[in-house]
Design an enzyme around this catalytic site. Structure first.
Site: not given
Ligand code: GLN
Length: 456
Positions: A78, A153, A177
Site C-alpha cells: 500500500k 481505504s 480499511s
Molecule cells: N473507512 C474508515 C475511514 O474512512 C476506515 C479507514 C481506515 O481503516 N484507514 O475512516
C-alpha cells in the site's frame, strides 16, 4: 509455466521443487498487471527492474538451499509504507513526489525475509475512506464488477490480490480499511491486535487505531506474514515486546472449532443488512454449527455509538497527525503564498482532497477548548464503555462473528451508509484482532465476507 492464483504456500512448494522460479512468477504477475492494471488502477507504480533483480537473487538462494522464510515471494505494498528511495504518496497530491528516506520496520523485516516488492498500490488519500474514490490518482475498480468500488481505504491492495496481480499485499487498518475491502474483493483480510506489529515508517492516520494488516489467499499465509512482521520495535512506542511467535502453528487443527463458542451480537437485528449478505451469514453460521461450534447471543449496547465515537477520535487524531504536512518541511509547497499563514493555507488548499480537509476541520473542532470535554473526552469515555461491554461479551464467547460489511459494494459515486462497517470498526476502537474470510458468493458472483473478532 503460468502462475494461476497461487497462494504463498503453493508458490513456495513450486519454488522448492523447481517447477517455477521466482523470476518467472514475478514476470507472470507483471504480465497480468500490464494487461489489466490500466483498467483496474490497483497499482500506482510498479518496480519491475528491481523486483526481477531481487527475484534472481532469491532463485540463487533457493538453489543454494539458503532460502529465507519468504524467499522470492512477490508482494504488493500500500502506498503509505515507506520504502527507502521510493515514492510514498499516500495517494495525496501533497506527497506526490515524496521519496522515503528510510524503510518502515515491516518493510525491513519483509526484505530480510526475502520478499519481492512488486509496486505500490492505490488507496484513499491518507487512508481516509472506504471506497478508494478519495485517491488523488483516480479510483480503483473492483475486479469482480468494474462498475463497483473495491472498498477501502486499501482498495488497491485488495484489488491487486483479487485480480491475481500478487499473491499477497500489505495494507493499513484504522477502522476496517483492510477487512472491509477484503470482503468486497473476495480475499482474506487480517488485522492483528493493536501493538503487535510496528507502525514505524507508515504514514499515520489515527495513531490509537492504526495497525498493519494483510491481504492473502489463505489464513495460513496471513499467519505467515504476521509471524515475519510482528514483534518488538523500540521505534513504535506502543509495539508490544513479544517473543517470536509462529502464528501458523496449530492452524490445521480443526478440532478447536468443536469447543468454540461463537458470539453473535443481538444488535445485528437493529441494522438494515443487504439480503445476500444476511443469507450468506446465516449459511456460514450453519457451517460453523455443523463443525461443532456453539452459537451464543451476545449483547453489546455500545455498538450504537461506534460510528460517532470513531469519527470524533479518528478526526481528532487526524488533525494532529496531518499537522506535519505544512508545506515547510517536505511535500507540496504552494508557490502562491504571500506570507506565512497564507502559505500554510494555500499549500493545504491546493494539495489536499475534500475528505482530508473535512476531517482536519472536524478534528480541530472536537479538540477546541470549548468542545474538548463535550466531544473528545466524552468519546474516549464511551470507548472505554465499549471495551468493557466487549470484555463482558467475551465471558460468554470466544470470538464474535458478524458480516464484514452490512452492505454490498456500491457503484462509483454512490455512498455506503455510515454504519455499514461498525461491526469490524470495533476491532480498532478496542485494539482487538479481526479477520475477514470469504463467506460465499451472491447469485451475481459477487463475493461476501464474514468477520471474526477475537480477544487480544
Ligand atoms: N473507512 C474508515 C475511514 O474512512 C476506515 C479507514 C481506515 O481503516 N484507514 O475512516
Amino acid at each position: 509455466m503460468k502462475t494461476k492464483a497461487l497462494n504463498i504456500t503453493q508458490l513456495q512448494k513450486k519454488f522448492q521443487s523447481q517447477e517455477l522460479s521466482s523470476v518467472q512468477a514475478v514476470k507472470d504477475y507483471y504480465c497480468k498487471i500490464e494487461k489489466s492494471n490500466p483498467k483496474l488502477n490497483a497499482f500506482l507504480e510498479i518496480w519491475k527492474e528491481k523486483a526481477l533483480e531481487n527475484a534472481e537473487i532469491s532463485d540463487q538462494r533457493i538453489a543454494a538451499k539458503k532460502a529465507r522464510v519468504l524467499e522470492g515471494i512477490p508482494i504488493a505494498i500500500k502506498d503509505n509504507f515507506m520504502i527507502k528511495g521510493r515514492i510514498m504518496s499516500s495517494a495525496s497530491k501533497y506527497l506526490e513526489n515524496y521519496i522515503s528516506p528510510y524503510d518502515a520496520t515491516v518493510i525491513e523485516r519483509l526484505k530480510n525475509a526475502g520478499a519481492v516488492f512488486l509496486g505500490r498500490t492505490n488507496m484513499d488519500e491518507f487512508a481516509m475512506g472506504g471506497s478508494t474514490e478519495n485517491s488523488a490518482f483516480g479510483p480503483t475498480k473492483n475486479p469482480w464488477d468494474l462498475s463497483r468500488i473495491p472498498g477501502g481505504s486499501s482498495g488497491g491492495s485488495a484489488a491487486a490480490v483479487a485480480a491475481d496481480f500478487a499473491p499477497c499485499a500489505l495494507g493499513s487498518d484504522t477502522g476496517g480499511s483492510v477487512r472491509q475491502p477484503a470482503g468486497f474483493c473476495g480475499i482474506n483480510g487480517y488485522k492483528p491486535s493493536y501493538g503487535l506489529i510496528s507502525r514505524y515508517g507508515i504514514c499515520a492516520l489515527a495513531s490509537s487505531f492504526d495497525q498493519v494488516a494483510t491481504f492473502t489467499r489463505s489464513v495460513f499465509d496471513a499467519a505467515k506474514l504476521t509471524s515475519v512482521m510482528a514483534g518488538a520495535d523500540f521505534r513504535d512506542p506502543v509495539c508490544q515486546p513479544n517473543e517470536y511467535i509462529d502464528y501458523t502453528s496449530g492452524l490445521d487443527n480443526l478440532d478447536t472449532l468443536k469447543k468454540l463458542k461463537i458470539g453473535v451480537p443481538k444488535q445485528l437485528a437493529d441494522y438494515q443488512i443487504d439480503a445476500p449478505i444476511a443469507k450468506i451469514f446465516e449459511q456460514s453460521l450453519e457451517k460453523l454449527k455443523k463443525a461443532g461450534a456453539e452459537i451464543v447471543e451476545i449483547d453489546v449496547e455500545a455498538y450504537q455509538y461506534v460510528a460517532s465515537l470513531y469519527k470524533v477520535i479518528m478526526c481528532a487524531e487526524v488533525s494532529a497527525n496531518i499537522a506535519t504536512f505544512d508545506g515547510i518541511r517536505y511535500g507540496y509547497r504552494s508557490p502562491n503564498g504571500v506570507n506565512l499563514n497564507d502559505e500554510y493555507s494555500k499549500t493545504r488548499a491546493e494539495s489536499l482532497g475534500y475528505e482530508v480537509k473535512k476531517r482536519i476541520l472536524f478534528g480541530t473542532y472536537v479538540l477546541g477548548a470549548k468542545n474538548y470535554y463535550r466531544c473528545y473526552n466524552q468519546a474516549q469515555k464511551v470507548r472505554t464503555l465499549l471495551i468493557d461491554e466487549l470484555n463482558a461479551a467475551y465471558e460468554k464467547c470466544d470470538v464474535i462473528f458478524t458480516p464484514a460489511s452490512l452492505q454490498m459494494p456500491v457503484k462509483f459515486g454512490e455512498s455506503l451508509p455510515e454504519e455499514s462497517d461498525i461491526f469490524i470498526m470495533v476491532a480498532n476502537l478496542a485494539g482487538l484482532p479481526g479477520f475477514t474470510l470469504i463467506g460465499g458468493q451472491t447469485e451475481n458472483n459477487m463475493p461476501v465476507g464474514v468477520h471474526f473478532l477475537s480477544k487480544r
